[in-house]
Motif scaffolding. Structure first.
Motif, PDB file in Angstrom:
ATOM      1  N   SER A   1       0.937  -1.156  -0.179  1.00 52.97           N
ATOM      2  CA  SER A   1       0.005  -0.077  -0.077  1.00 52.97           C
ATOM      3  C   SER A   1       0.895   1.169   0.295  1.00 52.97           C
ATOM      4  CB  SER A   1      -0.975   0.020   1.070  1.00 52.97           C
ATOM      5  OG  SER A   1      -0.298  -0.030   2.501  1.00 52.97           O
ATOM      6  N   PRO A   2       0.416   2.463  -0.421  1.00 52.37           N
ATOM      7  CA  PRO A   2       1.128   3.479  -0.573  1.00 52.37           C
ATOM      8  C   PRO A   2       1.618   4.014   0.826  1.00 52.37           C
ATOM      9  CG  PRO A   2      -0.975   3.962  -1.527  1.00 52.37           C
ATOM     10  CD  PRO A   2      -0.823   2.639  -1.088  1.00 52.37           C
ATOM     11  N   LEU A   3       2.583   4.526   1.192  1.00 62.19           N
ATOM     12  CA  LEU A   3       3.332   5.163   2.272  1.00 62.19           C
ATOM     13  C   LEU A   3       2.386   6.349   2.812  1.00 62.19           C
ATOM     14  CD1 LEU A   3       7.100   4.787   1.880  1.00 62.19           C
ATOM     15  CD2 LEU A   3       5.664   3.335   3.037  1.00 62.19           C
ATOM     16  N   VAL A   4       2.429   6.581   4.123  1.00 65.97           N
ATOM     17  CA  VAL A   4       1.670   7.704   4.669  1.00 65.97           C
ATOM     18  C   VAL A   4       2.708   8.817   4.178  1.00 65.97           C
ATOM     19  CG1 VAL A   4       0.690   6.568   6.743  1.00 65.97           C
ATOM     20  CG2 VAL A   4       3.112   7.292   6.600  1.00 65.97           C
ATOM     21  N   PRO A   5       2.171  10.067   4.188  1.00 66.20           N
ATOM     22  CA  PRO A   5       3.060  11.229   3.600  1.00 66.20           C
ATOM     23  C   PRO A   5       4.244  11.583   4.412  1.00 66.20           C
ATOM     24  CG  PRO A   5       0.529  11.856   3.651  1.00 66.20           C
ATOM     25  CD  PRO A   5       0.789  10.259   4.294  1.00 66.20           C
ATOM     26  N   ALA A   6       3.985  11.219   5.569  1.00 61.87           N
ATOM     27  CA  ALA A   6       5.299  11.621   6.336  1.00 61.87           C
ATOM     28  C   ALA A   6       6.507  10.580   6.099  1.00 61.87           C
ATOM     29  CB  ALA A   6       5.149  11.249   7.817  1.00 61.87           C
ATOM     30  N   LEU A   7       6.260   9.454   5.567  1.00 60.16           N
ATOM     31  CA  LEU A   7       7.498   8.499   5.100  1.00 60.16           C
ATOM     32  C   LEU A   7       7.919   8.652   3.625  1.00 60.16           C
ATOM     33  CD1 LEU A   7       6.311   5.390   7.111  1.00 60.16           C
ATOM     34  CD2 LEU A   7       8.125   7.144   7.527  1.00 60.16           C
ATOM     35  N   GLN A   8       7.153   9.504   2.652  1.00 60.78           N
ATOM     36  CA  GLN A   8       7.237   9.745   1.530  1.00 60.78           C
ATOM     37  C   GLN A   8       8.483  10.557   1.329  1.00 60.78           C
ATOM     38  OE1 GLN A   8       3.710  10.586  -0.486  1.00 60.78           O
ATOM     39  NE2 GLN A   8       2.833   8.561  -0.283  1.00 60.78           N
ATOM     40  N   SER A   9       9.617  10.233   1.626  1.00 62.90           N
ATOM     41  CA  SER A   9      10.827  11.197   1.646  1.00 62.90           C
ATOM     42  C   SER A   9      12.042  10.267   0.944  1.00 62.90           C
ATOM     43  CB  SER A   9      10.964  11.741   2.711  1.00 62.90           C
ATOM     44  OG  SER A   9      12.440  12.255   2.979  1.00 62.90           O
ATOM     45  N   ASN A  10      12.824  11.102   0.251  1.00 63.10           N
ATOM     46  CA  ASN A  10      14.143  10.319  -0.180  1.00 63.10           C
ATOM     47  C   ASN A  10      15.004  10.082   0.885  1.00 63.10           C
ATOM     48  OD1 ASN A  10      13.490  10.611  -2.815  1.00 63.10           O
ATOM     49  ND2 ASN A  10      14.451  12.490  -2.923  1.00 63.10           N
ATOM     50  N   TRP A  11      14.925  10.356   2.037  1.00 58.64           N
ATOM     51  CA  TRP A  11      15.711  10.265   3.005  1.00 58.64           C
ATOM     52  C   TRP A  11      15.434   8.956   3.734  1.00 58.64           C
ATOM     53  CZ3 TRP A  11      19.898  12.391   4.143  1.00 58.64           C
ATOM     54  CH2 TRP A  11      20.173  13.861   3.604  1.00 58.64           C
ATOM     55  N   LEU A  12      14.156   8.285   3.536  1.00 54.70           N
ATOM     56  CA  LEU A  12      13.945   7.078   3.974  1.00 54.70           C
ATOM     57  C   LEU A  12      14.739   5.866   3.366  1.00 54.70           C
ATOM     58  CD1 LEU A  12      12.068   4.965   5.434  1.00 54.70           C
ATOM     59  CD2 LEU A  12      10.338   5.060   3.607  1.00 54.70           C
ATOM     60  N   MET A  13      14.826   6.044   1.838  1.00 56.20           N
ATOM     61  CA  MET A  13      15.799   5.190   1.329  1.00 56.20           C
ATOM     62  C   MET A  13      17.152   5.068   1.759  1.00 56.20           C
ATOM     63  SD  MET A  13      16.297   4.567  -3.005  1.00 56.20           S
ATOM     64  CE  MET A  13      16.584   6.354  -3.107  1.00 56.20           C
ATOM     65  N   MET A  14      17.638   6.334   1.884  1.00 52.26           N
ATOM     66  CA  MET A  14      19.150   6.560   2.576  1.00 52.26           C
ATOM     67  C   MET A  14      19.252   5.721   3.979  1.00 52.26           C
ATOM     68  SD  MET A  14      22.040   7.577   2.227  1.00 52.26           S
ATOM     69  CE  MET A  14      22.582   9.050   1.534  1.00 52.26           C
ATOM     70  N   HIS A  15      17.981   6.155   4.768  1.00 49.59           N
ATOM     71  CA  HIS A  15      18.014   5.516   6.108  1.00 49.59           C
ATOM     72  C   HIS A  15      18.180   4.126   6.102  1.00 49.59           C
ATOM     73  CE1 HIS A  15      16.974   4.716  10.161  1.00 49.59           C
ATOM     74  NE2 HIS A  15      15.912   4.014   9.661  1.00 49.59           N
ATOM     75  N   VAL A  16      17.028   3.403   5.259  1.00 49.49           N
ATOM     76  CA  VAL A  16      17.161   2.121   5.213  1.00 49.49           C
ATOM     77  C   VAL A  16      18.427   1.247   4.658  1.00 49.49           C
ATOM     78  CG1 VAL A  16      15.953   0.043   4.001  1.00 49.49           C
ATOM     79  CG2 VAL A  16      14.621   1.732   5.060  1.00 49.49           C
ATOM     80  N   SER A  17      18.891   2.034   3.689  1.00 51.09           N
ATOM     81  CA  SER A  17      20.447   1.339   3.005  1.00 51.09           C
ATOM     82  C   SER A  17      21.407   1.554   4.016  1.00 51.09           C
ATOM     83  CB  SER A  17      20.486   2.211   1.740  1.00 51.09           C
ATOM     84  OG  SER A  17      20.820   3.532   1.907  1.00 51.09           O
ATOM     85  N   MET A  18      21.501   2.571   4.849  1.00 52.97           N
ATOM     86  CA  MET A  18      22.646   2.756   5.905  1.00 52.97           C
ATOM     87  C   MET A  18      22.367   1.907   6.901  1.00 52.97           C
ATOM     88  SD  MET A  18      24.919   4.856   4.789  1.00 52.97           S
ATOM     89  CE  MET A  18      24.726   4.420   3.292  1.00 52.97           C
ATOM     90  N   MET A  19      21.079   1.622   7.512  1.00 50.97           N
ATOM     91  CA  MET A  19      20.806   0.704   8.569  1.00 50.97           C
ATOM     92  C   MET A  19      21.101  -0.808   8.015  1.00 50.97           C
ATOM     93  SD  MET A  19      19.975   2.323  11.153  1.00 50.97           S
ATOM     94  CE  MET A  19      19.292   0.819  12.041  1.00 50.97           C
ATOM     95  N   MET A  20      20.864  -1.207   6.690  1.00 55.57           N
ATOM     96  CA  MET A  20      21.217  -2.536   6.246  1.00 55.57           C
ATOM     97  C   MET A  20      22.791  -2.763   6.060  1.00 55.57           C
ATOM     98  SD  MET A  20      18.490  -3.218   3.420  1.00 55.57           S
ATOM     99  CE  MET A  20      19.383  -4.567   2.847  1.00 55.57           C
ATOM    100  N   LEU A  21      23.546  -1.611   6.019  1.00 62.20           N
ATOM    101  CA  LEU A  21      25.113  -1.580   5.714  1.00 62.20           C
ATOM    102  C   LEU A  21      25.700  -1.565   7.012  1.00 62.20           C
ATOM    103  CD1 LEU A  21      27.590  -1.348   4.011  1.00 62.20           C
ATOM    104  CD2 LEU A  21      27.337   1.093   4.514  1.00 62.20           C
ATOM    105  N   SER A  22      25.013  -0.902   8.068  1.00 58.98           N
ATOM    106  CA  SER A  22      25.354  -0.856   9.407  1.00 58.98           C
ATOM    107  C   SER A  22      25.137  -2.202  10.257  1.00 58.98           C
ATOM    108  CB  SER A  22      24.953   0.128  10.387  1.00 58.98           C
ATOM    109  OG  SER A  22      23.498  -0.060  10.501  1.00 58.98           O
ATOM    110  N   TYR A  23      24.139  -2.735  10.001  1.00 59.46           N
ATOM    111  CA  TYR A  23      23.795  -4.214  10.317  1.00 59.46           C
ATOM    112  C   TYR A  23      24.626  -5.308   9.823  1.00 59.46           C
ATOM    113  CZ  TYR A  23      19.993  -3.069  13.489  1.00 59.46           C
ATOM    114  OH  TYR A  23      18.974  -2.456  14.556  1.00 59.46           O
TER     115      TYR A  23
END
Length: 111
Positions: free
Chosen positions: A43-65
């Protein structure tokens, strides 16, 4: 998958596959069999999560883990290989000695 296949080809060891394949199958089975149909649909993301920073955050978290897991596994592997014997960790490579001295002087002046 490509990294796994490359490592298996270079090391000729099937140990990593014996560990990773069942884990991947369990995660896939959990997602397909136990989650309700509503949770499996996207389903579509809520407007608060529709940001390019979300992709950066997820990729950095995956790299750190991934870095954390690799470090933990290497430590466990070191313990298994050394069989809890005393290991001389005082040996310093001569090429890193100047950097070590600079760091030591820097922290001694701060104290």
């Amino acid at each position: 998958l490509t990294i796994y296949l490359y490592i298996e080809f270079k090391t000729k060891s099937k140990l990593m596959g014996a560990i990773l394949i069942p884990v991947a199958l369990l995660i896939n089975g959990f997602a397909n069999l136990t989650l309700s149909a509503d949770m499996q649909k996207s389903s579509p993301l809520v407007p608060a999560l529709q940001s390019n920073w979300l992709m950066m955050h997820v990729s950095m978290m995956m790299l750190s883990y991934a870095t954390l897991i690799m470090g933990s596994l290497l430590c466990i592997l070191f313990l298994v290989i050394s069989k809890y014997q005393d290991v001389n960790l005082q040996a310093i490579d001569e090429s890193s000695l100047p950097l070590y001295n600079v760091m030591l002087e820097y922290y001694e002046t701060k104290l």
